[in-house]
Design a protein around this motif. Sequence first.
Motif, short mmCIF file in Angstrom:
data_model
loop_
_atom_site.label_atom_id
_atom_site.label_comp_id
_atom_site.label_asym_id
_atom_site.label_seq_id
_atom_site.Cartn_x
_atom_site.Cartn_y
_atom_site.Cartn_z
N ASN A 97 0.81 -1.23 0.00
CA ASN A 97 0.00 0.00 0.00
C ASN A 97 0.84 1.26 0.00
O ASN A 97 0.40 2.30 -0.51
CB ASN A 97 -0.95 0.01 1.21
CG ASN A 97 -2.24 -0.72 0.93
OD1 ASN A 97 -2.81 -0.57 -0.14
ND2 ASN A 97 -2.70 -1.51 1.88
N GLY A 99 3.73 1.66 -1.48
CA GLY A 99 4.53 1.85 -2.69
C GLY A 99 5.41 0.70 -3.10
O GLY A 99 6.10 0.78 -4.11
N ARG A 176 3.01 2.66 -11.67
CA ARG A 176 4.17 1.88 -11.29
C ARG A 176 4.31 0.70 -12.25
O ARG A 176 3.36 0.32 -12.94
CB ARG A 176 4.04 1.40 -9.84
CG ARG A 176 4.08 2.56 -8.84
CD ARG A 176 4.67 2.14 -7.52
NE ARG A 176 3.91 1.08 -6.87
CZ ARG A 176 2.89 1.30 -6.05
NH1 ARG A 176 2.49 2.54 -5.80
NH2 ARG A 176 2.28 0.30 -5.48
N GLU A 179 1.74 -2.06 -11.93
CA GLU A 179 0.41 -1.57 -12.27
C GLU A 179 0.23 -1.54 -13.78
O GLU A 179 -0.81 -1.96 -14.31
CB GLU A 179 0.19 -0.17 -11.68
CG GLU A 179 0.09 -0.13 -10.18
CD GLU A 179 0.03 1.29 -9.64
OE1 GLU A 179 -0.16 1.43 -8.42
OE2 GLU A 179 0.16 2.24 -10.42
N VAL A 216 -4.08 -5.68 -3.78
CA VAL A 216 -3.64 -4.30 -3.56
C VAL A 216 -3.37 -3.60 -4.89
O VAL A 216 -3.78 -2.44 -5.09
CB VAL A 216 -2.39 -4.28 -2.67
CG1 VAL A 216 -1.80 -2.87 -2.63
CG2 VAL A 216 -2.74 -4.73 -1.26
N HIS A 217 -2.72 -4.26 -5.83
CA HIS A 217 -2.44 -3.62 -7.11
C HIS A 217 -3.72 -3.34 -7.89
O HIS A 217 -3.83 -2.29 -8.54
CB HIS A 217 -1.49 -4.50 -7.93
CG HIS A 217 -0.05 -4.37 -7.52
ND1 HIS A 217 0.48 -5.03 -6.44
CD2 HIS A 217 0.96 -3.63 -8.03
CE1 HIS A 217 1.75 -4.73 -6.32
NE2 HIS A 217 2.07 -3.88 -7.27
N ARG A 219 -6.59 -2.68 -6.56
CA ARG A 219 -7.21 -1.52 -5.91
C ARG A 219 -6.54 -0.22 -6.34
O ARG A 219 -7.21 0.78 -6.63
CB ARG A 219 -7.17 -1.67 -4.40
CG ARG A 219 -7.92 -0.52 -3.69
CD ARG A 219 -8.08 -0.74 -2.21
NE ARG A 219 -6.85 -0.43 -1.50
CZ ARG A 219 -6.13 -1.32 -0.84
NH1 ARG A 219 -6.48 -2.58 -0.82
NH2 ARG A 219 -5.04 -0.95 -0.19
N HIS A 220 -5.21 -0.23 -6.42
CA HIS A 220 -4.49 0.98 -6.84
C HIS A 220 -4.87 1.38 -8.27
O HIS A 220 -5.05 2.57 -8.57
CB HIS A 220 -2.99 0.76 -6.74
CG HIS A 220 -2.48 0.71 -5.34
ND1 HIS A 220 -1.22 0.25 -5.01
CD2 HIS A 220 -3.05 1.07 -4.16
CE1 HIS A 220 -1.05 0.33 -3.70
NE2 HIS A 220 -2.15 0.82 -3.17
N GLU A 223 -8.32 2.91 -8.35
CA GLU A 223 -8.32 4.29 -7.85
C GLU A 223 -7.92 5.29 -8.94
O GLU A 223 -8.28 6.47 -8.87
CB GLU A 223 -7.38 4.40 -6.65
CG GLU A 223 -7.92 3.71 -5.39
CD GLU A 223 -6.90 3.60 -4.28
OE1 GLU A 223 -5.71 3.94 -4.54
OE2 GLU A 223 -7.27 3.18 -3.16
N LYS A 224 -7.20 4.80 -9.94
CA LYS A 224 -6.73 5.69 -11.01
C LYS A 224 -7.66 5.70 -12.23
O LYS A 224 -7.66 6.67 -12.98
CB LYS A 224 -5.33 5.26 -11.44
CG LYS A 224 -4.29 5.49 -10.34
CD LYS A 224 -2.90 5.01 -10.74
CE LYS A 224 -1.90 5.26 -9.63
NZ LYS A 224 -0.53 4.81 -9.95
#
Length: 250
Positions: A97, A99, A176, A179, A216-217, A219-220, A223-224
């Motif tokens: 989360n 980074g 990232r 991602e 987690v990835h 979710r990231h 979010e974008k």
Amino acid sequence: MENTDQIKVLMIDDDELIARSTSEYFNIVGVKTAYVTSFDEAVDFLEKQEVSLLLLDINLGDKSGFDLCKKVRENYDMPIFFISARTSDDDILIALNIGGDDYIKKPYTLNVLLAKVKAVLDRYEKAREAARKAAENKGGGSGADKADIRIMIRKDMYLDTATHKLIKHGDTEELRAMEYKLLLYLLENKGRVITRDELFEKVWEDENTCDGTITVHIRHIREKIEADPKDPGIIKTVYGVGYMVEEGDG
């Protein structure tokens, strides 16, 4: 600390024996690697030397690898692999989360770690080269050329495969390394359910990656790209199986 000429990997671990032996192995096989054993040494090293990937322990004496990761993310965008003997789900989720791109549990096998590092370095350096070329050619080429390197996610949102960035309403947003690779794989496989096992194999190239890493990835990324990340309309969860992007989305 080692010679800093053309360093690819920096290992940060307060156990000097582990740091030195891993670094020596990487150097033997041609991946130029240096190591430091403290938070402050790492900060100083990164201020003076460009590197492509960090191997970061959570426990750094009286300081935390979590804090170092947050500090690094303020100024740098290289991949970060956490390496730790701590195996709780909470530690793994925190690391990802804040980074981290991956979480590798100690003890690790050197050849497996090397394979993961080389795969990510290859993607990262290709992305940097593509971004450099894109910057050099900015404004050049036809509209068709530009369309060829963009994958539509939804109206006014694209994944740029040359720069590995999102384009949203004409503005760019960083992704990232993992991602980008995960989103690209989902978009290239629209219309079918992608299992978690397939993502482990094809995206992470590691069947031993934990489920929390993917969660987690995803979710990231949501979010974008999602209008409402809690009610996603682009990357759909297929419960108990995996994820999919439906044909026609966007």
